[in-house]
Design a protein around this motif. Structure first.
Motif, short mmCIF file in Angstrom:
data_model
loop_
_atom_site.label_atom_id
_atom_site.label_comp_id
_atom_site.label_asym_id
_atom_site.label_seq_id
_atom_site.Cartn_x
_atom_site.Cartn_y
_atom_site.Cartn_z
N ARG A 179 2.52 10.61 -11.87
CA ARG A 179 1.11 10.76 -12.24
C ARG A 179 0.69 9.80 -13.35
NH1 ARG A 179 -0.62 15.03 -9.47
NH2 ARG A 179 0.83 16.73 -8.96
N GLY A 180 1.47 8.74 -13.57
CA GLY A 180 1.12 7.78 -14.62
C GLY A 180 -0.15 7.01 -14.31
N SER B 240 -6.91 5.13 -21.84
CA SER B 240 -7.39 5.08 -20.46
C SER B 240 -7.03 6.32 -19.66
CB SER B 240 -6.82 3.84 -19.75
OG SER B 240 -7.18 2.67 -20.44
N GLU B 241 -6.07 7.08 -20.14
CA GLU B 241 -5.62 8.26 -19.39
C GLU B 241 -6.65 9.39 -19.47
OE1 GLU B 241 -0.78 7.94 -19.34
OE2 GLU B 241 -1.72 8.90 -21.08
N VAL C 245 0.83 -1.20 0.00
CA VAL C 245 0.00 0.00 0.00
C VAL C 245 0.87 1.25 0.00
CG1 VAL C 245 -1.68 1.34 1.32
CG2 VAL C 245 -1.96 -1.14 1.11
N MET C 246 1.90 1.26 0.83
CA MET C 246 2.80 2.43 0.89
C MET C 246 3.59 2.59 -0.41
SD MET C 246 4.22 2.06 4.76
CE MET C 246 5.40 3.35 4.45
N ALA C 247 4.01 1.48 -0.98
CA ALA C 247 4.78 1.53 -2.23
C ALA C 247 3.95 2.07 -3.39
CB ALA C 247 5.31 0.14 -2.58
N ALA C 248 2.62 1.98 -3.27
CA ALA C 248 1.74 2.48 -4.32
C ALA C 248 1.49 3.97 -4.21
CB ALA C 248 0.41 1.73 -4.27
N ASP C 249 2.01 4.58 -3.15
CA ASP C 249 1.89 6.03 -3.01
C ASP C 249 2.49 6.71 -4.24
OD1 ASP C 249 2.82 8.82 -2.17
OD2 ASP C 249 1.75 8.21 -0.36
N GLU C 250 1.85 7.77 -4.72
CA GLU C 250 2.32 8.42 -5.95
C GLU C 250 3.70 9.07 -5.79
OE1 GLU C 250 -0.26 12.50 -5.12
OE2 GLU C 250 -0.61 11.31 -6.93
#
Length: 377
Positions: free
Chosen positions: A231-232, A376-377, A177-182
């Motif tokens: 921001r990908g 998708s963006e 979860v933390m690694a998914a932080d932007e």
């Protein structure tokens, strides 16, 4: 982040496995997250993953197995017959499971190589009969382990192993979860390395300490001000297990500027999100927990869309990519209903990829993934 302990984890564990075996202890090669690590460890046996995730040994496997079988099965068997996987060499016994017809037939051949115990899974997760059947299967596994290790499983030791494995799962999940932080510097390939490392643990307490250290380092990093933001497109990757050597979909997606923030598959978070109840009968608790694994071999398989929805919310997912191996019929067939669920219920873009371990379709995949990311963006 200091990822060195995880990047070289499999190599470092070889020395520990050697020492473990020199002391007269046993090692079990396992192929699936249905293998109950808690019970195996409570019998004084160390489980290590043997699931094949590279192309190299497939050619030899195809001398005996059909070319049309999925690459995971062929790679696993190829490593076994060529004895080119050190973890297969270390394994005194093999613990297998009936997750698909191809693997069942592979295990018939593999049982000629080493002592093998086959765990027969029920076909469904609902009702009392499957639970009783699976509990009986755990008892059969316990008997097999005792015959090989000479160590009787006690409820106290089984409970201890349940507690430590629950802690490891929580740390892996919190870290993901933390690694998914932007603002996180960790990419999906690095997180796959961390998540795969759980399959080669000799001493769980030592491994837990390494996870806590990495999580603490990431926490401290994210406290810094003015960190760069990624921001990908945020992708959830689901489907078949992948690993080092079979992670081309992840590599391509991130090369194109997207970010795989979550992996809902066997090599990712599929087995991490479920804890074992630490109260009551540990055998029933184990049976209930492992029977809820949302694998496509189950009919019906309601827990998979439930799990994906939860991860979509927690990891703030923008799109879903379903990556399945050629010849994996259950996951490929399930992709139809999954697409409908993701597009209609979650209202997210969905891409299904069917591929194998070779590099022959890399440019084709790049074209499809690039178009998907742009739309998708």
């Amino acid at each position: 982040m200091n990822l060195k302990p995880f990047i070289s984890f499999s190599e470092l564990s070889i020395a520990e496995l050697d020492a473990w075996q020199e002391e007269g202890n046993k090692i079990a090669g396992v192929y699936c997250i249905y293998a109950p690590n808690e019970l195996i460890r409570a019998a004084g046996v160390v489980p290590v993953s043997l699931c094949g995730k590279k192309q190299a040994p497939i050619k030899e496997a195809e001398r005996e197995l059909p070319v049309s079988l999925c690459p995971l099965i062929k790679s696993s068997y190829g490593y076994a017959i060529t004895d080119t996987c050190p973890f297969f060499t270390f394994s005194d016994i093999l613990i297998a499971e009936t997750t698909c017809d191809g693997k069942k037939k592979m295990y018939e051949l593999m049982s000629k190589l080493k002592p093998l115990h086959l765990m027969h899974l029920p076909h469904t997760q609902t009702g009392t009969a499957p639970l009783k059947y699976w509990m009986d299967g755990l008892r059969e596994l316990e008997k097999f382990l005792f015959e090989r290790s000479g160590i009787k499983v006690t409820e106290e030791e089984l409970h201890n192993q349940i507690v430590i494995q629950n802690k490891i799962r929580r740390e892996l999940y919190n870290l993901a979860v933390m690694a998914a932080d932007e603002r996180s510097p960790l990419n999906a390939k690095e997180m796959l390395t961390v998540q795969e490392s759980k399959s080669f643990v000799v001493h769980p307490e030592k491994y837990l300490a390494s996870l806590i250290t990495l999580r603490t380092e990431l926490e401290e990093y994210l406290k810094q001000p003015d960190l760069p933001i990624n921001r990908g497109l945020r992708i959830l990757m689901t489907g078949c297990p992948m690993g080092k050597g079979s992670d081309k979909a992840i590599v391509i997606a991130e090369e194109l500027g997207a970010r795989v923030v979550c992996m809902e598959n066997c090599s990712g978070l599929k087995g991490v999100t479920l804890s074992v109840d630490e109260t009551g009968d540990p055998y029933e608790a184990l049976a209930r927990r492992y029977l809820q694994v949302p694998c496509s071999c189950m009919t019906p398989n309601p827990h998979r869309p439930e799990s994906i929805k939860e991860m979509v919310d927690i990891f703030k997912v923008d799109a879903v990519v379903d990556m399945t191996w050629l010849g994996c019929h259950t996951y490929n067939a399930e992709s139809t209903t999954l697409r409908r669920y993701v597009e209609e219920e979650l209202e997210l873009p969905f891409l299904h990829i069917e591929t194998d371990y070779s590099e022959s379709d890399i440019e084709q995949l790049r074209t499809r993934i690039e178009a998907f990311v742009e739309l998708s963006e």
